[in-house]
Design an enzyme around this catalytic site. Structure first.
Site, PDB file in Angstrom:
ATOM      1  N   PHE A  32       0.802  -1.229   0.000  1.00  0.00           N
ATOM      2  CA  PHE A  32       0.000   0.000   0.000  1.00  0.00           C
ATOM      3  C   PHE A  32       0.831   1.274   0.000  1.00  0.00           C
ATOM      4  O   PHE A  32       0.347   2.339  -0.355  1.00  0.00           O
ATOM      5  CB  PHE A  32      -0.944   0.013   1.225  1.00  0.00           C
ATOM      6  CG  PHE A  32      -0.271   0.417   2.508  1.00  0.00           C
ATOM      7  CD1 PHE A  32      -0.081   1.763   2.821  1.00  0.00           C
ATOM      8  CD2 PHE A  32       0.199  -0.525   3.410  1.00  0.00           C
ATOM      9  CE1 PHE A  32       0.559   2.145   3.991  1.00  0.00           C
ATOM     10  CE2 PHE A  32       0.830  -0.160   4.584  1.00  0.00           C
ATOM     11  CZ  PHE A  32       1.014   1.183   4.873  1.00  0.00           C
TER      12      PHE A  32
ATOM     13  N   LYS B  20      -0.948  -6.102  -9.925  1.00  0.00           N
ATOM     14  CA  LYS B  20      -1.990  -6.246  -8.898  1.00  0.00           C
ATOM     15  C   LYS B  20      -1.655  -5.240  -7.795  1.00  0.00           C
ATOM     16  O   LYS B  20      -0.788  -5.471  -6.960  1.00  0.00           O
ATOM     17  CB  LYS B  20      -1.971  -7.684  -8.352  1.00  0.00           C
ATOM     18  CG  LYS B  20      -3.272  -8.182  -7.756  1.00  0.00           C
ATOM     19  CD  LYS B  20      -3.718  -7.470  -6.505  1.00  0.00           C
ATOM     20  CE  LYS B  20      -2.946  -7.824  -5.258  1.00  0.00           C
ATOM     21  NZ  LYS B  20      -3.342  -6.958  -4.110  1.00  0.00           N
TER      22      LYS B  20
ATOM     23  N   GLU C  11      -4.938  -3.507  -2.401  1.00  0.00           N
ATOM     24  CA  GLU C  11      -6.383  -3.221  -2.329  1.00  0.00           C
ATOM     25  C   GLU C  11      -6.662  -2.020  -1.425  1.00  0.00           C
ATOM     26  O   GLU C  11      -7.754  -1.478  -1.425  1.00  0.00           O
ATOM     27  CB  GLU C  11      -7.156  -4.464  -1.847  1.00  0.00           C
ATOM     28  CG  GLU C  11      -6.799  -4.990  -0.464  1.00  0.00           C
ATOM     29  CD  GLU C  11      -5.588  -5.956  -0.484  1.00  0.00           C
ATOM     30  OE1 GLU C  11      -4.613  -5.686  -1.206  1.00  0.00           O
ATOM     31  OE2 GLU C  11      -5.639  -6.947   0.263  1.00  0.00           O
ATOM     32  N   ARG C  12      -5.642  -1.586  -0.645  1.00  0.00           N
ATOM     33  CA  ARG C  12      -5.852  -0.410   0.214  1.00  0.00           C
ATOM     34  C   ARG C  12      -5.578   0.894  -0.533  1.00  0.00           C
ATOM     35  O   ARG C  12      -6.107   1.940  -0.175  1.00  0.00           O
ATOM     36  CB  ARG C  12      -4.980  -0.514   1.466  1.00  0.00           C
ATOM     37  CG  ARG C  12      -5.582  -1.475   2.480  1.00  0.00           C
ATOM     38  CD  ARG C  12      -4.746  -1.589   3.707  1.00  0.00           C
ATOM     39  NE  ARG C  12      -3.659  -2.529   3.516  1.00  0.00           N
ATOM     40  CZ  ARG C  12      -2.692  -2.755   4.398  1.00  0.00           C
ATOM     41  NH1 ARG C  12      -2.669  -2.090   5.524  1.00  0.00           N
ATOM     42  NH2 ARG C  12      -1.758  -3.646   4.157  1.00  0.00           N
TER      43      ARG C  12
ATOM     44  N   SER D  15       4.889  -7.310   3.207  1.00  0.00           N
ATOM     45  CA  SER D  15       5.386  -7.757   4.512  1.00  0.00           C
ATOM     46  C   SER D  15       6.128  -9.097   4.377  1.00  0.00           C
ATOM     47  O   SER D  15       5.895  -9.852   3.427  1.00  0.00           O
ATOM     48  CB  SER D  15       4.204  -7.900   5.472  1.00  0.00           C
ATOM     49  OG  SER D  15       3.282  -8.834   4.932  1.00  0.00           O
TER      50      SER D  15
ATOM     51  N   CYS E 100       9.564   1.269   3.804  1.00  0.00           N
ATOM     52  CA  CYS E 100      10.387   0.102   4.154  1.00  0.00           C
ATOM     53  C   CYS E 100      11.794   0.557   4.498  1.00  0.00           C
ATOM     54  O   CYS E 100      12.558  -0.191   5.094  1.00  0.00           O
ATOM     55  CB  CYS E 100      10.413  -0.900   3.026  1.00  0.00           C
ATOM     56  SG  CYS E 100      11.254  -0.290   1.575  1.00  0.00           S
TER      57      CYS E 100
ATOM     58  N   GLU F 254       8.568  -5.028  13.279  1.00  0.00           N
ATOM     59  CA  GLU F 254       8.354  -3.878  12.392  1.00  0.00           C
ATOM     60  C   GLU F 254       7.086  -3.164  12.846  1.00  0.00           C
ATOM     61  O   GLU F 254       6.003  -3.752  12.849  1.00  0.00           O
ATOM     62  CB  GLU F 254       8.204  -4.351  10.938  1.00  0.00           C
ATOM     63  CG  GLU F 254       7.982  -3.186   9.982  1.00  0.00           C
ATOM     64  CD  GLU F 254       7.877  -3.611   8.521  1.00  0.00           C
ATOM     65  OE1 GLU F 254       7.196  -4.620   8.235  1.00  0.00           O
ATOM     66  OE2 GLU F 254       8.464  -2.926   7.669  1.00  0.00           O
TER      67      GLU F 254
HETATM   68  P1  NAD Z   1       1.120  -6.824   2.751  1.00  0.00           P
HETATM   69  O1  NAD Z   1       2.103  -7.939   2.829  1.00  0.00           O
HETATM   70  O2  NAD Z   1      -0.029  -6.833   3.690  1.00  0.00           O
HETATM   71  O3  NAD Z   1       0.460  -6.777   1.277  1.00  0.00           O
HETATM   72  C1  NAD Z   1       1.236  -6.743   0.122  1.00  0.00           C
HETATM   73  C2  NAD Z   1       0.462  -7.397  -1.016  1.00  0.00           C
HETATM   74  O4  NAD Z   1       0.231  -8.768  -0.705  1.00  0.00           O
HETATM   75  C3  NAD Z   1      -0.892  -6.766  -1.295  1.00  0.00           C
HETATM   76  O5  NAD Z   1      -1.042  -6.617  -2.687  1.00  0.00           O
HETATM   77  C4  NAD Z   1      -1.878  -7.773  -0.732  1.00  0.00           C
HETATM   78  O6  NAD Z   1      -3.068  -7.831  -1.489  1.00  0.00           O
HETATM   79  C5  NAD Z   1      -1.143  -9.090  -0.814  1.00  0.00           C
HETATM   80  N1  NAD Z   1      -1.454 -10.013   0.276  1.00  0.00           N
HETATM   81  C6  NAD Z   1      -1.667  -9.685   1.581  1.00  0.00           C
HETATM   82  N2  NAD Z   1      -1.868 -10.804   2.311  1.00  0.00           N
HETATM   83  C7  NAD Z   1      -1.755 -11.853   1.459  1.00  0.00           C
HETATM   84  C8  NAD Z   1      -1.857 -13.264   1.626  1.00  0.00           C
HETATM   85  N3  NAD Z   1      -2.093 -13.813   2.811  1.00  0.00           N
HETATM   86  N4  NAD Z   1      -1.706 -14.045   0.540  1.00  0.00           N
HETATM   87  C9  NAD Z   1      -1.449 -13.513  -0.673  1.00  0.00           C
HETATM   88  N5  NAD Z   1      -1.355 -12.178  -0.884  1.00  0.00           N
HETATM   89  C10 NAD Z   1      -1.501 -11.349   0.164  1.00  0.00           C
HETATM   90  O7  NAD Z   1       1.963  -5.477   2.858  1.00  0.00           O
HETATM   91  P2  NAD Z   1       1.442  -3.975   3.046  1.00  0.00           P
HETATM   92  O8  NAD Z   1       0.898  -3.810   4.426  1.00  0.00           O
HETATM   93  O9  NAD Z   1       0.589  -3.572   1.901  1.00  0.00           O
HETATM   94  O10 NAD Z   1       2.801  -3.148   2.924  1.00  0.00           O
HETATM   95  C11 NAD Z   1       3.631  -2.875   4.012  1.00  0.00           C
HETATM   96  C12 NAD Z   1       4.778  -3.855   4.086  1.00  0.00           C
HETATM   97  O11 NAD Z   1       5.533  -3.809   2.878  1.00  0.00           O
HETATM   98  C13 NAD Z   1       5.770  -3.528   5.187  1.00  0.00           C
HETATM   99  O12 NAD Z   1       6.163  -4.730   5.819  1.00  0.00           O
HETATM  100  C14 NAD Z   1       6.940  -2.894   4.450  1.00  0.00           C
HETATM  101  O13 NAD Z   1       8.180  -3.013   5.102  1.00  0.00           O
HETATM  102  C15 NAD Z   1       6.922  -3.682   3.185  1.00  0.00           C
HETATM  103  N6  NAD Z   1       7.603  -2.987   2.116  1.00  0.00           N
HETATM  104  C16 NAD Z   1       8.841  -3.458   1.755  1.00  0.00           C
HETATM  105  C17 NAD Z   1       9.552  -2.806   0.758  1.00  0.00           C
HETATM  106  C18 NAD Z   1      10.917  -3.290   0.380  1.00  0.00           C
HETATM  107  O14 NAD Z   1      11.442  -2.812  -0.603  1.00  0.00           O
HETATM  108  N7  NAD Z   1      11.521  -4.220   1.098  1.00  0.00           N
HETATM  109  C19 NAD Z   1       9.005  -1.681   0.130  1.00  0.00           C
HETATM  110  C20 NAD Z   1       7.737  -1.243   0.516  1.00  0.00           C
HETATM  111  C21 NAD Z   1       7.043  -1.910   1.518  1.00  0.00           C
END
Ligand code: NAD
Length: 490
Positions: A150, A174, A177-178, A227, A282, A383
């Site tokens: 997001f 994709k 969704e937020r 995440s 991140c 985190e």
């Molecule tokens: P998230 O893991 O909740 O969601 C990321 C994506 O995964 C979304 O598109 C979501 O629809 C999908 N998703 C969520 N749960 C799922 C599941 N159980 N099965 C399959 N798909 C699923 O992450 P978020 O809250 O949107 O973003 C924040 C996180 O992203 C933080 O942990 C942050 O550190 C990380 N992040 C990392 C980087 C990097 O470069 N390392 C960059 C930006 C964000």
């Protein structure tokens, strides 16, 4: 109730048939601004089929012609720059200045990918044996996809998508969704470039859409950012299905402050790292490790910086920090602050449950400083993804580096010092993917890989630059023999 936002498949906006629809909110106002469908596996299949159909023609399109679409896209993004930045602020909460920075990095990735004619060049060795030559060429993979978080809705797809297209692949994005709205605008801009039908597709959705991409036999490569638990799931499932995967995960980034650091700039940069984007980066600084005498001056100056930060709606140009993404995030962050205090931390500045005039319902947490974090507690390893800086105090640079390397994550670590020797030692020994030296957010430019290590990255090739070109191509090696006797036959 508004109509759910559409998917973009085969050059057409298509209403989703999803039965589950979520609300997208403006986090500063806690108001619904759109509705997003959680598309089914069947809808993902439509997008993948459209991309697969477009692939044979697109891969045959000369790379010099393919990058013309990227140059047109750059033009469209520049022309709609402010609109895109506003969209990010409204759906994500960050300040307009932060949103502009995000869009600038997205455009830089388009510019870098437009160098594909040179980046895609192969290798050639004449006479590897007598009369035999060997060459290596790069060919596209087919349909590739990215799954986005997001927090950078306008930038993260650009770590991958422009490179994938420039290399001759076709694509499915994709979004989170937020925060799905900025990519709607970008899909509209892509449509204006005249990119052939099916080369780029967008499917809105959540878990079901992700798993459908991971299981689809026509999807050859998956890029994920989000995440760590989901990154691990995506990496494992993609690999089990024989796909390439690059999965960026979460972080807990330590910032080292040495006694010889410049107090004014260090405090300012550390505060920007911890509180910029409300800590939802991140590459946000999360733990500050002061060494020796840095403790006294830094603790006081960061307290002031946290307490004086202007918090409000990111659309207001005076505001320095916006809200966090959802009410659940706010509750989670505030819960972790409470847990850290229970574990022994001292709240020097406590940002829980603030009242922001005019935005009383918004999802705000003010900057928070937790002194004397318990190094054996849980929160020091968790985190938080909010505007919270924990302070830890150690005696030596060795202790500080050992602390960095004990952490599970390896996204970023930074050092603040005027000593070249300390900086070099840190750069050499810190087990992280991105290192900052007197820098608080060590975000690689588009022509460097966006690195990450240990629990912050699963895979080998990262997004951006040459890594992306390698990720999105299959190398083919050809060994050729053309004996001169054969030419006499003609
Ligand atoms: P998230 O893991 O909740 O969601 C990321 C994506 O995964 C979304 O598109 C979501 O629809 C999908 N998703 C969520 N749960 C799922 C599941 N159980 N099965 C399959 N798909 C699923 O992450 P978020 O809250 O949107 O973003 C924040 C996180 O992203 C933080 O942990 C942050 O550190 C990380 N992040 C990392 C980087 C990097 O470069 N390392 C960059 C930006 C964000």
């Amino acid at each position: 109730m508004s109509t759910p936002i559409p998917n973009f498949i085969a050059d057409a906006w298509q209403a989703s048939a999803a039965t589950e629809v979520l609300e997208v909110t403006d986090p500063a106002k806690a108001e619904t601004i759109a509705r997003v469908p959680l598309s089914s596996a069947a809808e993902v299949d439509l997008a993948v089929q459209a991309a697969a159909e477009a692939f044979p023609e697109w891969r045959r399109t000369p790379v010099t012609d393919r990058v013309q679409f990227l140059l047109k896209l750059k033009h469209e993004m520049e022309s709609h720059f402010e609109e895109l930045a506003r969209s990010i602020t409204i759906e994500c909460g960050k300040t307009l200045a932060e949103s502009r920075g995000e869009m600038r990095r997205a455009i830089e990735n388009v510019e870098t990918a437009a160098g594909a004619p040179a980046l895609l060049q192969g290798q050639f060795s004449e006479d590897i044996a007598s009369g035999i030559d060997e060459l290596m060429i790069r060919q596209p993979l087919g349909v590739c996809a990215c799954i986005c978080p997001f927090n950078f809705p306008g930038m993260i797809p650009f770590w991958f998508m422009p490179y994938a297209l420039a290399c001759g692949n076709t694509y499915v994005v994709k979004p989170s969704e937020r925060t799905p709205l900025t990519m709607q605008l970008i899909a509209g801009l892509i449509a204006r470039t005249g990119l052939p039908k099916g080369v780029f597709n967008l499917v809105n959705g959540g878990r079901e859409a992700v798993d459908a991409l991971l299981d689809h036999p026509l999807v050859k490569a998956v890029s994920f950012v989000g995440s760590t638990p989901v990154a691990k799931h995506v990496y494992a499932r993609a690999a089990a299905n024989g796909k390439r995967a690059q999965c960026q995960g979460g972080a807990k980034n330590p910032l080292l402050v040495l006694p010889d650091a410049d107090p004014e700039s260090t405090t300012r940069i550390v505060a920007d790292s911890g509180f910029g984007c409300a800590g939802q980066r991140c590459l946000a600084g999360s733990l500050v490790v002061t060494v020796g005498k840095a403790r006294s001056w830094f603790t006081e100056s960061i307290r002031e910086a946290a307490a004086s930060r202007v918090v409000g709606n990111g659309l207001d140009e005076q505001v320095q920090m916006g809200p966090v993404i959802t009410s659940q995030s706010k509750a989670r962050i505030e819960g972790l602050i409470g847990q850290a205090v229970n574990e022994g931390a001292k709240p020097l500045v406590d940002g829980r449950d603030p009242k922001i005039a005019g935005y009383e319902r918004g999802y705000f947490v003010r900057p928070t400083i937790l002194d004397e974090m318990n190094p054996n507690g849980d929160v020091v390893r968790t985190e938080i993804f909010g505007p919270v800086l924990g302070l830890i105090h150690v005696n030596t640079v060795d202790d500080a580096i050992a602390f960095v390397n004990r952490g599970a994550y390896g996204n970023m670590a930074c050092i603040f010092t005027t000593s070249g020797a300390s900086a070099r030692k840190f750069r050499y020994e810190a087990e992280v993917g991105n290192v900052g030296v007197n820098i608080g957010v060590a975000a690689p430019m588009a022509f460097f890989p966006f690195s990450g290590a240990r629990e912050s990255f699963f895979g080998d090739l990262h997004g951006q630059g040459r890594h992306a070109i390698e990720f999105f191509t299959q190398t083919k090696v050809v060994i050729e023999r053309w004996p001169k006797e054969w030419s006499r036959r003609f």
